[in-house]
Design an enzyme around this catalytic site. Structure first.
Site, short mmCIF file in Angstrom:
data_model
loop_
_atom_site.label_atom_id
_atom_site.label_comp_id
_atom_site.label_asym_id
_atom_site.label_seq_id
_atom_site.Cartn_x
_atom_site.Cartn_y
_atom_site.Cartn_z
N ARG A 15 -6.93 -11.35 -14.71
CA ARG A 15 -5.94 -10.49 -15.32
C ARG A 15 -4.58 -11.18 -15.37
O ARG A 15 -4.40 -12.26 -14.81
CB ARG A 15 -5.83 -9.16 -14.55
N LYS A 75 -2.23 -8.96 -8.77
CA LYS A 75 -2.66 -8.93 -7.39
C LYS A 75 -1.56 -9.36 -6.44
O LYS A 75 -0.55 -9.95 -6.85
CB LYS A 75 -3.89 -9.82 -7.19
N TYR A 94 0.54 -5.08 -7.34
CA TYR A 94 -0.23 -4.46 -6.27
C TYR A 94 0.00 -5.25 -4.99
O TYR A 94 0.02 -6.49 -5.00
CB TYR A 94 -1.73 -4.46 -6.58
N HIS A 96 -1.05 -3.58 -1.38
CA HIS A 96 -2.07 -3.16 -0.39
C HIS A 96 -1.76 -3.77 0.97
O HIS A 96 -2.57 -4.50 1.56
CB HIS A 96 -3.47 -3.56 -0.86
N GLU A 118 0.59 0.56 -6.20
CA GLU A 118 -0.30 1.57 -5.65
C GLU A 118 0.39 2.70 -4.91
O GLU A 118 -0.26 3.69 -4.56
CB GLU A 118 -1.35 0.92 -4.73
N ASP A 198 -16.69 15.36 -0.06
CA ASP A 198 -15.24 15.39 -0.02
C ASP A 198 -14.82 16.56 0.88
O ASP A 198 -15.61 17.50 1.08
CB ASP A 198 -14.65 15.57 -1.43
N SER A 220 -17.62 17.44 3.32
CA SER A 220 -17.87 16.32 4.20
C SER A 220 -17.65 16.71 5.67
O SER A 220 -16.55 17.07 6.07
CB SER A 220 -16.96 15.15 3.84
N ALA A 268 -12.89 0.74 -1.49
CA ALA A 268 -11.68 0.86 -0.67
C ALA A 268 -11.34 -0.43 0.07
O ALA A 268 -10.45 -0.42 0.92
CB ALA A 268 -11.84 2.00 0.32
N ASP A 270 -9.70 -3.05 -0.64
CA ASP A 270 -8.30 -3.48 -0.73
C ASP A 270 -7.46 -2.87 0.37
O ASP A 270 -6.45 -3.45 0.78
CB ASP A 270 -7.69 -3.09 -2.09
#
Length: 373
Positions: A15, A75, A94, A96, A118, A198, A220, A268, A270
């Protein structure tokens, strides 16, 4: 403002931070844009496409960083890129940070101001700059999981949708947010038996209304999680806590009891991953096996479809990129509390509370960090 776009260097990342169309929007407003030669190759954009949009093409990342005020990436900056950041830089990408102490430490030491896609919010409580990549990753998770179920790839040899006379595979989705809903859409479309877990009843009601009897919705709990994980052929980890490390929902003892040849896809990853046995992988080496369970934990899944994901990302990020370039960091963040929520680091101060909690570091309110001096 001088805006720089370096070539992404994370493994198999194709990207690019800005498309030629986005560059054109910036240059029409009088901003200068430097693009590293070849940065757009992965999306089919040549250097001449960027030149036609008003960008200046430069040979290397060092030149981009040295001559830009705002760096726009996709990234998180790798260590060699972090070393090129200084106190005069604004980084928009991003990050993270929660599970990545090395990156946090180096960005704090750089003195740069870092706004993370994010953690930018919207008035509905959503994450508008994460959503497009979550949509891509959710859809890709089912494609990846279906491939991993094939026997040559270590899986049990089950076809996700089955065939007449043979039952389809069971898909379990952990989390019914953007990633989860898009994973469900693909899995249902491919004919799998799909269950979602969930804790948010509004989410479960919404998904039930949308997918009807094609989807089993369950609240959940520890018991429902264990039962469904052990019954599943494919488990999609789609949990997210804004800015924070992902909760470890599936422990190693539960993984050991799963069906041989079953598959975990940890979207998940990241944010640290939601399976205790997960570790980040790359598109060049995407899977590993623990206790006969195939793990797919690629940390930049949308990078495999760069044309789709880059344009989807730019559709969401462009208004914020323009605001930062037009107004500068301080005014842009003062004018927009949702963009201000994206500020993670400001000149040596950590301004994202979840990251501070995850790493045991001191937190500074963004408004304080942006104040005089």
């Amino acid at each position: 403002m001088r805006v720089g776009v370096p070539t992404e260097i994370k493994t198999a990342e194709r990207r690019v931070g800005l498309t030629p169309t986005s560059v054109r929007e910036l240059t029409m407003r009088g901003h200068g844009v430097l693009v590293q030669s070849g940065a757009g190759t992965g999306i089919g954009a040549s250097d001449s496409d960027y030149t036609a949009s008003g960008a200046q093409i430069v040979a290397d990342a060092e030149t981009v960083f040295a001559n830009s005020e705002m760096i726009v990436k996709v990234k998180e900056p790798q260590s060699v890129e972090r070393a090129m950041l200084g106190a005069d830089h604004l980084l928009f990408t991003y990050l993270h940070l929660a599970p990545d102490t090395a990156q946090t430490e180096e960005l704090l030491a750089s003195g740069a101001s870092c706004v993370a896609y994010e953690t930018v919010t919207d008035r509905h409580g959503g994450l508008p700059l994460l959503a497009p990549m979550s949509q891509v990753a959710g859809r890709m998770s089912i494609q990846a999981g279906a491939r991993c179920l094939e026997a040559p790839n270590g899986g049990s040899g089950r076809l996700l949708g089955g065939v007449p006379g043979v039952a389809p595979a069971r898909t379990l989705v952990l989390g019914g947010g953007v990633v989860g809903e898009n994973a469900i859409e693909m899995a249902v479309g491919m004919g799998s038996q799909v269950t979602v877990l969930d804790r948010n009843l509004e989410v479960l009601n919404r998904l039930s209304r949308r997918f009807g009897s094609a989807l089993v919705t369950l609240y959940s709990t520890g018991s429902s999680l264990e039962e469904q994980v052990l019954a599943a052929d494919l488990v999609i980890g789609a949990v997210l806590v804004k800015g924070a490390t992902a909760p470890k929902l599936v422990g190693p003892h539960l993984v050991k009891r799963m069906k041989p040849g079953s598959v975990l896809v940890d979207v998940a990853i990241d944010q640290g991953g939601c399976f205790a046995t997960s570790r980040p992988t790359t598109h060049t080496d995407p899977t590993f096996v623990v206790d006969d369970v195939v793990h797919y934990c690629v940390a930049n899944m949308p990078g495999a479809v760069p044309q789709t994901s880059t344009y989807a990302l730019n559709n969401a990020t462009l208004p914020f990129t323009l605001a930062l370039a037009d107004k500068g960091l301080e005014r842009a963040l003062a004018d927009d509390e949702h963009l201000r929520n994206g500020l993670n680091i400001r000149r040596g101060l950590l301004t994202e509370q979840h990251v501070a909690e995850a790493q045991g570091l001191e937190y500074t309110d963004p408004l304080v960090a942006l104040g005089p001096g």
